[in-house]
Design a protein around this motif. Structure first.
Motif, PDB file in Angstrom:
ATOM      1  N   HIS A  36       0.824  -1.200   0.000  1.00 55.08           N
ATOM      2  CA  HIS A  36       0.000   0.000   0.000  1.00 55.08           C
ATOM      3  C   HIS A  36       0.861   1.254   0.000  1.00 55.08           C
ATOM      4  CE1 HIS A  36      -3.109   2.883   1.133  1.00 55.08           C
ATOM      5  NE2 HIS A  36      -3.958   1.994   0.668  1.00 55.08           N
ATOM      6  N   SER A 185      -8.449  11.391  -1.020  1.00 55.39           N
ATOM      7  CA  SER A 185      -7.764  10.194  -0.531  1.00 55.39           C
ATOM      8  C   SER A 185      -6.691  10.514   0.511  1.00 55.39           C
ATOM      9  CB  SER A 185      -7.117   9.483  -1.719  1.00 55.39           C
ATOM     10  OG  SER A 185      -6.426   8.338  -1.284  1.00 55.39           O
ATOM     11  N   ASP A 186      -6.370   9.519   1.308  1.00 56.78           N
ATOM     12  CA  ASP A 186      -5.236   9.638   2.224  1.00 56.78           C
ATOM     13  C   ASP A 186      -3.972   9.023   1.603  1.00 56.78           C
ATOM     14  OD1 ASP A 186      -5.863   6.958   2.330  1.00 56.78           O
ATOM     15  OD2 ASP A 186      -6.586   7.009   4.388  1.00 56.78           O
ATOM     16  N   ASP A 187      -4.073   8.527   0.372  1.00 61.65           N
ATOM     17  CA  ASP A 187      -2.890   7.982  -0.301  1.00 61.65           C
ATOM     18  C   ASP A 187      -2.078   9.165  -0.836  1.00 61.65           C
ATOM     19  OD1 ASP A 187      -4.534   5.859   0.177  1.00 61.65           O
ATOM     20  OD2 ASP A 187      -4.317   4.947  -1.798  1.00 61.65           O
TER      21      ASP A 187
HETATM   22 MG    MG Z   1      -6.480   5.355   1.214  1.00 63.45          MG
END
Ligand code: MG
Ligand code: WAQ
Length: 250
Positions: A36, A185-187
């Motif tokens: 991830h 998003s937190d990505d």
């Molecule tokens: Mg995420």
């Protein structure tokens, strides 16, 4: 599924599937948690629950459109304007966005679920500010998966993320208490976010955050705190399968 490392949220996902799809979906989720962009998970929680098929409701996905913007500043400005056009107050919208951008969980972290903002008072209504409210028990109808992919603007790797967000937003928009949802998003590398509402559909905004930021989340703007437990129960528990949108946006 949800995964974490030292109590920091890494990723999560939810599906609503037939029994014969379980094993494949589970191993795919474990892979996702391990590889991830937010890092490798140290803990993965998988919860499987049975839902009686008679309880599953069917609904159309929201129409999908994309707003091209040049910067995250412009994207957030567009989002604020669109929220004001939906009847929200500027002050409340800007304050909610500032909380999300600063990291909405305690110690400025990322929440596992969404913030609930009372649109009349600006107050946060989620019972737990680290957890938030996680929308679950939704998916695309198995027979519609192929057709849904044809609606997506981008093919390949990105489409699973888009489909998941589109499904989630379509479920949230079914709740009559919800005026709109804002998400990014937190990505760190995924900059496109969206504004979703029953009125205007799923509006992707190509930049809603700064490249490299690990802070993201979701805000559900709620009409009032009346029937809050029923709203949370609907978002968390009510099973819904989606089919392609009835009207396609631009
Ligand atoms: Mg995420
Ligand atoms: N329920 C409520 N909130 C959630 C859920 C859920 N099931 N899953 C994630 N969140 C919250 C949580 O705070 C995450 O930190 C945050 O949302 C972001 O989650 O059209 O990838 O999975 O191009 O990183 C949107 C645009 C992408 C897609 C959203 O979100 C497109 C995304 P992520």
């Amino acid at each position: 599924m949800r995964s974490s490392r030292e109590n920091i949220h890494i990723s999560g996902a939810e599906r609503l599937l037939d029994f014969d799809q379980l094993e494949e979906a589970m191993s795919e989720m474990i892979q996702r948690a391990l590889v991830h962009p937010r890092g490798r998970a140290a803990k993965i929680c998988l919860t499987l629950e049975t839902v009686a098929s008679q309880q599953v409701r069917r609904a159309p996905l929201l129409s999908l459109s994309t707003l091209q913007v040049k910067s995250w500043q412009e994207g957030r400005q567009r989002a604020v304007d669109l929220l004001i056009a939906l009847g929200l107050e500027r002050q409340i919208v800007e304050n909610a966005i500032a909380q999300l951008a600063a990291g909405p969980a305690p110690q400025s972290g990322v929440m596992r679920g969404a913030m609930l903002i009372d649109a009349t008072t600006g107050q946060r209504l989620e019972p737990d500010q680290a957890r938030g409210v996680r929308v679950s028990r939704m998916d695309i109808e198995p027979q519609a998966q192929k057709e849904v992919r044809q609606f997506l603007p981008a093919q390949g790797l990105a489409s699973q993320r888009i489909t998941e967000a589109w499904v989630l937003a379509s479920k949230v928009a079914l709740a009559p208490q919800v005026i709109a949802e804002l998400c990014w998003s937190d990505d760190p590398d995924y900059l496109t976010g969206y504004l979703a509402s029953r009125q205007n559909g799923y509006q992707r905004i190509t930049h809603l955050k700064k490249a490299g930021s690990p802070i993201g989340g979701r805000i559900f703007f709620i009409r009032s705190r009346d029937n809050l437990p029923a709203l949370i129960d609907f978002l968390q528990n009510s099973p819904i399968l989606f089919y392609p949108p009835e009207v396609q946006g631009v």
